[in-house]
Design an enzyme around this catalytic site. Structure first.
Site, PDB file in Angstrom:
ATOM      1  N   SER A   1       0.848  -1.182   0.000  1.00  8.53           N
ATOM      2  CA  SER A   1       0.000   0.000   0.000  1.00  8.53           C
ATOM      3  C   SER A   1       0.885   1.233   0.000  1.00  8.53           C
ATOM      4  CB  SER A   1      -0.919  -0.001   1.228  1.00  8.53           C
ATOM      5  OG  SER A   1      -1.890   1.021   1.101  1.00  8.53           O
ATOM      6  N   GLU A   2       0.520   2.225  -0.811  1.00 11.77           N
ATOM      7  CA  GLU A   2       1.371   3.403  -1.032  1.00 11.77           C
ATOM      8  C   GLU A   2       1.668   4.180   0.247  1.00 11.77           C
ATOM      9  OE1 GLU A   2      -1.064   5.525  -3.793  1.00 11.77           O
ATOM     10  OE2 GLU A   2      -2.338   6.389  -2.258  1.00 11.77           O
TER      11      GLU A   2
END
Lengths: 234, 252
Positions: A58-59
């Site tokens: 996840s960024e």
């Protein structure tokens, strides 16, 4: 609307959003490091195949994203790109945002699953602005993922709410990146973007190539082993 | 000079203020007791880096302290543009922000920003999220600019230098430095060593490196040495002030 007409004519079994996420999740190769983009792609974490070890990125600084938590156990400081609560799998880790993007931009992520406003025949992606002056644009990590991930797959409805094709000859909205999408999962089909054009790998039950073509601007060809798009009830 | 034993005796919880003790020994104490002191000196026109992704890791108390402090005409750098009516949304609503630099301003509840944007009352610089974090990483590392393939051939690269290196096109992006960074952390000690909580870490560590004045809001203040040196995420050199905001108060 064109969409409904074609679907009715063909009595096609459209996939739900969860089923599109399930179908895409089940295409991911074992051992991959995969980023899930905002919107529909983040829900893939709920439908990962159990017989494969896939690490979800996840960024916002997470490796090892797990499925959504049980109700009542949500942690507001454990969220995904969509800002929805998630869990962390054993072996997961947290890191600073700039390292999350070192992974993305440095070519360490095998695959990015993204949403789209439009995808072109060549795999151009438009997913950050509709140029509505009253509606602020939002690019998030889309351009970084499009430039840095080894592969980009798109999850989307096959047509817009008004029934217009989202898979088009040439994007009308500003681009996120050129020629990056290699695979498209919609509620009606799974399509590969190839040098020879768009190849339909799976179609919803009851849908014909002619019916799908009505909802798609560029010319489609049928894979020799084209199968039926199906998923469990989710 | 102070010998080890004397130092241990002297070291109490929350040693008060920076002080000179016997000769040249200086106690470094970055802990600020008063909320107003935490954000004192922030000037009008400042560029303020604000940590957080969605609601996770947003230094809400420091933002409200800044609201009370009165600085205006600010440029705010933050991934999102605030939601509801607290934190960044409150700063926006009070008209303190002239310009916002972010990757994804729109979200459920981003009413304050959406209204200003629709009315043309705020400037938006939209930056790809990785370019945003890398521009701050560069600022913190003394790198003035860098080339990246992100945004090549898009509207967000218009007007920027493009250079081909080994057959691929890259866009020149400049370092993004803050006058001030407001960062939320889980634990801090008086030297400013920090650890974070889960995905509330997000932009905190990189923003802490990229500003002239880094101000931290920490849920817990611990003694020097209580944070395992192997897991310190932000070493204290990057931090100037630490303000204690217990979890209960932050939730209120």
């Amino acid at each position: 609307m064109a969409m409904e007409a074609a679907v009715q004519d063909n009595a096609a079994k459209k996939m739900t959003r969860n089923q599109v996420a399930w179908r895409a999740a089940n295409e991911i190769p074992d051992g991959s490091y995969v980023n899930l983009g905002i919107g529909l792609p983040t829900t893939c974490a709920n439908f990962m195949p159990e017989d494969r070890e896939i690490v979800l990125h996840s960024e916002n600084g997470i490796l090892g994203v797990g499925p959504a938590p049980e109700p009542g156990t949500e942690d507001p400081e454990l969220i995904n790109a969509s800002k929805d609560p998630i869990t962390l799998v054993p072996g997961g880790s947290f890191f600073v945002h700039s390292d999350a993007f070192v992974m993305i931009r440095g070519g360490h992520i095998d695959l990015a699953l993204l949403g789209a406003f439009e995808i072109s025949e060549k795999g151009d992606l438009a997913n950050w602005t509709t140029e509505n002056p009253k509606f602020p644009p939002g690019v998030g990590g889309a351009m970084d993922l499009a430039a840095g991930a080894k592969q980009v797959w798109v999850l989307t409805d096959h047509v817009t709410r008004k029934g217009a094709p989202k898979i088009v000859n040439s994007c009308s909205y500003p681009l996120t990146a050129k020629q990056v999408v290699t695979k498209i999962f919609t509620d009606l089909a799974v399509i590969d973007v190839t040098d020879k054009g768009l190849v339909v790998r799976e179609m919803a039950e009851g849908l014909t190539l002619a019916g799908l073509q009505e909802l798609t601007e560029p010319e489609l060809t049928l894979a020799p082993d084209c199968g039926i798009l199906s998923a469990p009830v989710l | 000079m102070l010998d080890g034993a004397a130092w241990q005796r002297h070291k109490g919880p929350l040693i008060v203020q920076l002080q000179y003790i016997w000769g040249s020994v200086v106690a470094i104490n970055k802990i600020v007791e008063a909320r107003a002191d935490a954000v004192s000196g922030v000037k009008d026109g400042s560029t303020v880096l604000i940590s957080g992704f969605g609601a996770a890791g947003v230094p809400t108390d420091l933002i409200h302290a800044l609201l009370d402090q009165g600085a205006r005409d600010l440029t705010v750098v933050s991934n999102n543009a605030g939601t509801g009516d607290r934190g960044l949304a409150a700063l926006l609503k009070e008209g303190r922000v002239r310009r916002i630099v972010c990757s994804y301003p729109r979200s459920a509840g981003s009413v304050a920003f959406d209204e200003l944007y629709a009315a043309g009352k705020i400037e938006l610089e939209l930056v790809p999220q990785g370019t945003l974090s890398e521009r701050m990483r560069a600022a913190g590392a003394g790198i003035p600019a860098f080339y990246t393939p992100t945004s090549v051939g898009t509207q967000l690269a218009e007007g920027k230098e493009v250079r081909e290196i080994d057959g691929r096109e890259y866009v020149l992006e400049y370092a993004l430095k803050g006058d001030v960074a407001l960062v939320q952390a889980e634990k801090a000690d008086r030297w400013g060593n920090l650890v974070y909580n889960k995905s509330a870490r997000n932009f905190g560590p990189v923003m802490a490196t990229a500003a002239d004045l880094t101000i931290v809001e920490a849920r817990q203040i611990v003694e020097l040495g209580e944070i395992d040196p192997e897991i310190v995420v932000t070493p204290g050199v990057f931090v100037d002030r630490v303000f204690h905001v217990p979890a209960v108060a932050a939730a209120a």
